[in-house]
Design a protein around this motif. Structure first.
Motif, PDB file in Angstrom:
ATOM      1  N   VAL A 107       0.840  -1.205   0.000  1.00  0.00           N
ATOM      2  CA  VAL A 107       0.000   0.000   0.000  1.00  0.00           C
ATOM      3  C   VAL A 107       0.872   1.252   0.000  1.00  0.00           C
ATOM      4  O   VAL A 107       0.606   2.219  -0.736  1.00  0.00           O
ATOM      5  CB  VAL A 107      -0.951  -0.003   1.214  1.00  0.00           C
ATOM      6  CG1 VAL A 107      -1.647   1.350   1.363  1.00  0.00           C
ATOM      7  CG2 VAL A 107      -1.993  -1.106   1.068  1.00  0.00           C
ATOM      8  N   LEU A 108       1.938   1.247   0.797  1.00  0.00           N
ATOM      9  CA  LEU A 108       2.852   2.390   0.818  1.00  0.00           C
ATOM     10  C   LEU A 108       3.558   2.551  -0.525  1.00  0.00           C
ATOM     11  O   LEU A 108       3.752   3.673  -1.008  1.00  0.00           O
ATOM     12  CB  LEU A 108       3.878   2.220   1.942  1.00  0.00           C
ATOM     13  CG  LEU A 108       3.323   2.308   3.374  1.00  0.00           C
ATOM     14  CD1 LEU A 108       4.428   2.007   4.387  1.00  0.00           C
ATOM     15  CD2 LEU A 108       2.727   3.686   3.637  1.00  0.00           C
ATOM     16  N   LEU A 109       3.940   1.427  -1.133  1.00  0.00           N
ATOM     17  CA  LEU A 109       4.594   1.470  -2.439  1.00  0.00           C
ATOM     18  C   LEU A 109       3.662   2.056  -3.490  1.00  0.00           C
ATOM     19  O   LEU A 109       4.069   2.893  -4.312  1.00  0.00           O
ATOM     20  CB  LEU A 109       5.028   0.055  -2.841  1.00  0.00           C
ATOM     21  CG  LEU A 109       5.835  -0.089  -4.136  1.00  0.00           C
ATOM     22  CD1 LEU A 109       7.149   0.667  -4.030  1.00  0.00           C
ATOM     23  CD2 LEU A 109       6.091  -1.560  -4.437  1.00  0.00           C
ATOM     24  N   ARG A 110       2.407   1.627  -3.455  1.00  0.00           N
ATOM     25  CA  ARG A 110       1.413   2.142  -4.403  1.00  0.00           C
ATOM     26  C   ARG A 110       1.199   3.636  -4.214  1.00  0.00           C
ATOM     27  O   ARG A 110       0.988   4.367  -5.195  1.00  0.00           O
ATOM     28  CB  ARG A 110       0.089   1.386  -4.217  1.00  0.00           C
ATOM     29  CG  ARG A 110      -1.115   1.990  -4.918  1.00  0.00           C
ATOM     30  CD  ARG A 110      -0.974   1.923  -6.443  1.00  0.00           C
ATOM     31  NE  ARG A 110      -2.096   2.552  -7.093  1.00  0.00           N
ATOM     32  CZ  ARG A 110      -2.231   3.864  -7.302  1.00  0.00           C
ATOM     33  NH1 ARG A 110      -1.287   4.693  -6.876  1.00  0.00           N
ATOM     34  NH2 ARG A 110      -3.280   4.353  -7.914  1.00  0.00           N
ATOM     35  N   SER A 111       1.261   4.120  -2.980  1.00  0.00           N
ATOM     36  CA  SER A 111       1.018   5.536  -2.709  1.00  0.00           C
ATOM     37  C   SER A 111       2.073   6.432  -3.339  1.00  0.00           C
ATOM     38  O   SER A 111       1.850   7.634  -3.516  1.00  0.00           O
ATOM     39  CB  SER A 111       0.953   5.781  -1.194  1.00  0.00           C
ATOM     40  OG  SER A 111       2.238   5.629  -0.595  1.00  0.00           O
ATOM     41  N   GLU A 112       3.227   5.857  -3.672  1.00  0.00           N
ATOM     42  CA  GLU A 112       4.313   6.632  -4.272  1.00  0.00           C
ATOM     43  C   GLU A 112       4.196   6.740  -5.793  1.00  0.00           C
ATOM     44  O   GLU A 112       4.973   7.458  -6.430  1.00  0.00           O
ATOM     45  CB  GLU A 112       5.659   6.007  -3.908  1.00  0.00           C
ATOM     46  CG  GLU A 112       5.946   6.003  -2.400  1.00  0.00           C
ATOM     47  CD  GLU A 112       7.229   5.279  -2.059  1.00  0.00           C
ATOM     48  OE1 GLU A 112       7.890   4.786  -3.015  1.00  0.00           O
ATOM     49  OE2 GLU A 112       7.577   5.200  -0.864  1.00  0.00           O
ATOM     50  N   LEU A 113       3.222   6.046  -6.380  1.00  0.00           N
ATOM     51  CA  LEU A 113       3.081   6.035  -7.833  1.00  0.00           C
ATOM     52  C   LEU A 113       2.336   7.253  -8.373  1.00  0.00           C
ATOM     53  O   LEU A 113       2.337   7.492  -9.580  1.00  0.00           O
ATOM     54  CB  LEU A 113       2.358   4.757  -8.286  1.00  0.00           C
ATOM     55  CG  LEU A 113       3.073   3.444  -8.030  1.00  0.00           C
ATOM     56  CD1 LEU A 113       2.221   2.275  -8.513  1.00  0.00           C
ATOM     57  CD2 LEU A 113       4.441   3.427  -8.712  1.00  0.00           C
TER      58      LEU A 113
END
Length: 272
Positions: free
Chosen positions: A189-195
């Motif tokens: 979820v954190l990784l996706r938020s950086e996209l």
């Protein structure tokens, strides 16, 4: 028969709903008035009672947060009836087992239902929460067979399957099959938020991140209670991903294929 429930959240509320039937009285305690109100409005319990009163029930399930369980158990043991059987629902067993071993009471059965939901609270409790789920029991040396049978009968009445396991094996396994997936979901979820903007996610994303929004207060307690085994599981995952990363960096298609073939074969024997 009277069933006592301490902690009227998702698990405690679901226990109440799953055990509801004529001739069985369900009393509950929770320090949060709103939790009690929700549990009563959803008929998870028949009545509210003090912790000392709940301790007089025939069987008591302790579904309190991990950080509060030992304190709750101490209070129950200072006021419970001699025949009362008590079982906890904590997802990490080391501290509870240490307490039970010191207490050496035959009427305590350490347990953990392998069921839950990404949402918390009695508002999301259900009578079918435990159906076809495994409910791990970790009796200690002094636990009586009668107490184990009593807890197992209640578990079966809720539609779950009781499974006995050594506590150290329990904590090691749940670190991989329960706690690590929550950590991975959070990291994704954190990784996706950086996209940035744009949503191109599909079914695999929803499956992998379903538990990504769990209660931080509860899961901080769970992660810290099982920090040693969870850290080991994270390290093992890192090793697996580093191997895949090395194959990608080296343009090694055979290495990638070997990784995926191993996964495919392991999944065939996984049974889930």
């Amino acid at each position: 028969m009277t069933v006592g429930i301490v902690g009227l959240g998702l698990i405690g509320g679901s226990i109440g709903l799953a055990l509801r039937e004529p001739g069985r009285k369900i009393v509950g305690y929770d320090p949060n008035p709103e939790s009690v109100k929700t549990a009563r409005s959803r008929f998870c319990i028949d009545s509210e009672a003090s912790l000392e009163e709940v301790a007089q029930a025939d069987i008591v399930f302790v579904a309190a947060p991990p950080a509060a369980v030992i304190s709750v158990l101490d209070t129950i043991w200072s006021s419970k009836a001699p025949q009362t059987v008590v079982s906890d629902c904590t997802s990490v067993k080391a501290n509870v087992i240490a307490w039970a071993t010191k207490q050496n009471d035959p009427n305590f059965v350490a347990g953990h239902p392998m069921a839950g939901h990404e949402n918390s609270g009695a508002a999301f409790a259900s009578a079918w929460m435990f159906r076809n789920a495994r409910w791990i029991l970790c009796p200690v040396k002094g636990t009586s067979k009668t107490s184990i049978t009593t807890v197992e009968s209640a578990i079966k009445a809720m539609g779950a399957t009781p499974v006995r396991m050594k506590p150290e094996d329990h904590d090691r396994q749940v670190a991989t099959v329960s706690h690590l997936p929550h950590a991975i979901a959070g990291a994704l979820v954190l990784l996706r938020s950086e996209l940035g903007d744009g949503d191109f996610s599909g079914g695999s994303w929803r499956d992998l991140t379903r538990v990504g929004g769990v209660d931080p207060n509860l899961w901080t307690q769970i992660f810290m209670e099982n920090r040693v085994e969870l850290s080991k599981a994270i390290h093992t995952l890192e090793v697996q991903l580093e191997g895949l990363k090395a194959s990608l960096d080296n343009e090694n298609a055979a290495g990638v294929h070997h990784f995926l073939e191993r996964v495919k074969q392991a999944k065939k024997t996984d049974g889930h």
